[in-house]
Design a protein around this motif. Sequence first.
Motif, PDB file in Angstrom:
ATOM      1  N   UNK A   7      -2.230   2.425  -8.837  1.00 51.37           N
ATOM      2  CA  UNK A   7      -1.621   3.006  -7.632  1.00 51.37           C
ATOM      3  C   UNK A   7      -2.510   4.175  -7.208  1.00 51.37           C
ATOM      4  N   UNK A   8      -3.186   3.994  -6.099  1.00 54.19           N
ATOM      5  CA  UNK A   8      -4.196   4.968  -5.679  1.00 54.19           C
ATOM      6  C   UNK A   8      -3.750   5.640  -4.388  1.00 54.19           C
ATOM      7  N   UNK A   9      -2.667   6.345  -4.524  1.00 62.86           N
ATOM      8  CA  UNK A   9      -2.034   6.938  -3.347  1.00 62.86           C
ATOM      9  C   UNK A   9      -3.023   7.772  -2.538  1.00 62.86           C
ATOM     10  N   UNK A  11      -6.281   7.624  -2.312  1.00 65.52           N
ATOM     11  CA  UNK A  11      -7.281   6.837  -1.586  1.00 65.52           C
ATOM     12  C   UNK A  11      -6.675   6.138  -0.374  1.00 65.52           C
ATOM     13  N   UNK A  12      -5.411   5.724  -0.504  1.00 65.33           N
ATOM     14  CA  UNK A  12      -4.766   5.016   0.608  1.00 65.33           C
ATOM     15  C   UNK A  12      -4.298   5.975   1.691  1.00 65.33           C
ATOM     16  N   UNK A  13      -3.810   7.140   1.250  1.00 68.44           N
ATOM     17  CA  UNK A  13      -3.229   8.069   2.221  1.00 68.44           C
ATOM     18  C   UNK A  13      -4.305   8.910   2.895  1.00 68.44           C
ATOM     19  N   UNK A  14      -5.352   9.179   2.174  1.00 70.15           N
ATOM     20  CA  UNK A  14      -6.343  10.112   2.676  1.00 70.15           C
ATOM     21  C   UNK A  14      -7.738   9.637   2.299  1.00 70.15           C
ATOM     22  N   UNK A  15      -8.178   8.540   2.935  1.00 68.14           N
ATOM     23  CA  UNK A  15      -9.491   8.005   2.575  1.00 68.14           C
ATOM     24  C   UNK A  15     -10.612   9.000   2.870  1.00 68.14           C
TER      25      UNK A  15
END
Lengths: 270, 464
Positions: A7-9, A11-15
């Motif tokens: 779960x790479x929150x 990276x997904x939320x703030x690339x």
Amino acid sequence: MSRTRIIRTRDWASPVPPVHREVRSATPETDEGKPPVLFVPGYGHGAWTFAEHWLEHSASRGFAAHAVSLRGHGGSGAAPKATLRAYVHDVVQVAASLPRQAVLVGHGAGALVVTHALARYPARAGVLVAPVLGGWGTLGGALRRNLAGTLPAVFGGRLRLNRRQLFSRELPVATAADYTARLGRATARAQWQLLAHRDPEPPVGNPPLLVLGSPDDRIVSASALTRAAARYAAAPLLFPGMGHDLMLDARWREPIDAILDWLDKDAPTP
Amino acid sequence: MSTSIGLDSSETSATLRSDGRPVYDRGGTVCVIGAGASGLAAIKNLREHGFGVDCYERETSVGGAWNWRHDRSPVYASTHLISSKPSTEFPDFPMPDSWPDYPHHSQLLGYLERYAAHFDLLQYVWFGTEVIRVEPADGNRWDVTTRSTGGYGAERIQRYAAVVIANGHNWSPKIPAYEGLDEFRGQVMHASAYKDTTQLRGKRVLVIGAGNTGCDIAVEAAQQASKAWHSTRRGYWYVPKYVLGRPTDQVNAGLTRLPLGLRQWFAARTLRLTVGDLTRFGLPAPDHKIYETHPIANSQLVYYVGHGGISPVPDVARFRGNTVELTDGRTIDPELVVLATGYLPKFEFLDPSLLGGDPAGRPSLYLNAFPRRHPTLAVAGLLQADSGIFPLVHWQTVAIARRLRLQEAAPDRAAAFSARVDAGAGGRWSSAKVKESTRHWFEISHSDYLRELQTVLDDLETAK
């Protein structure tokens, strides 16, 4: 080493924002099916450090060779707030853009970037050259050897490495001075993360790893080299009499030949 | 019975089965069915775990659903991703920084082709080869019957240590049973046959279905058709692709740790502030909370309703000659009806009981991947997620590979995992009360699903 987090929150939320990346390359005349090699310079260094000798030499031995300048370094775009995560992103982006699964070679703090990149990209193999993997011991050593150059970095200033730290006496003084003058700097944030950062996750795809350096390196102590090697491999390959910047030093050919020999012999073929 | 799964064996010695037909033993090799995104991820991750792989692909190229030259591809000319790059890309093979937030389908096909080339996967794929039967053999192994696509050539049976089904689930159209549909004199097509806007130009078009495809086609009809109706059974949440100037899924990703109720409140509030009151546009109000149906990511539908380009209408009651009667009593006269009514999963090569399927055809799987009683059979990519699917399928295939490795390395731990599969098969990996319909058979919340998958991966971790 921590486990792989799926779960790479963040990276997904703030690339990581995109930036222009300088990639310098040398390719062999004929494709012998060898894996491409991507060189990752350490903090303050740019792709040019590999373009001096190692890229062409690798190409002459049949390896497509590339070197990336981390953002804010060399010819890459400015990135005054770059973090270790952004540097890792730069490496993984370039690795994934190559036509075949690449070998990642990180030098100095670039080796730290590579250890994190290996957790995000299944490299064919990983090579850590004179790795600066961080921690407070790194700071202690640097302060002992070069107090004036290191102290400003502790307070967010520029880390100034001198030519005696980087090169052996065999390298002509003028050349060494020229190289040292071309060094840039990593961001204050990334410098801090060198000291305090999360442990890298395990490399994906279980690639073989090689650690090499010099016992006479005035930035990475012999014991730090042994520790790094123990973490990833059995023992480091040593090149006595060389400085920290093995790829620019007078005897630059020996370590790159050792790396390429190892790749010829040990890197798995698909 | 334990299964021996070793490294790739290229020896293929024919023996005779009880029905007298020859079977070629592929040793420890794993069979992957399909070379779309899920199949390619399966090949790569099985190879990384040391397995030999034979992948069978009925088409002559990779890409599956994303290759619009394939006759089973649901992609149309204007298809773009509905989840943004970071949550769509494979976690170990990022999409280029230079691409837009929501790439076009042709970029996605290029991405899959590059993935296959980068990891040198094509050598494991048998193109133009269809799997026509998968049958259990002794010792948890599988007899896979193949032949050339289209039925040419002889059938060939090969025995595999394991089978990973990655044949996709968005290619077999689901046609609803409307009264009078057969006698309707206008043109009727399923969205699977929709390819580009020329098919709509100048016509009176009725689009049925409020999935992402239905909404996309309704928007295209608004621009191309002489009249566009959009029929939906209920009110939906139409989520714009950007909120606060950023891709919506990226904004949402920052909230995944919040409790579901709070996230639902926040999302509803954001939509109220950005999209506004849907009933003002003549659209029905959503009859459910957000995340209880598959999210629709479409910034343009409400816009075109507001411009009169799309007339929202309720469900169809019946078809009559040239007209269509709606459930509110109105009658409309479309020339073309597009059934954007979704797809049903189809595993025509497999006895449905092997996947624990009910008579309606819904498999009963743990994590939508692992069937009960068959430790060497798995399904990859059978997911409808509220995010991009590639990260999920990547970790799913890593879990499949680790489980197969464990069968050999630690049978006790593998048995413990089988018990977990038995207990969890048929579960729902979403804390929201998802609507019960075939459309939502495989609906999962990516965060709930990945949390469970993380536990599984940690449990299955084994020395390679």
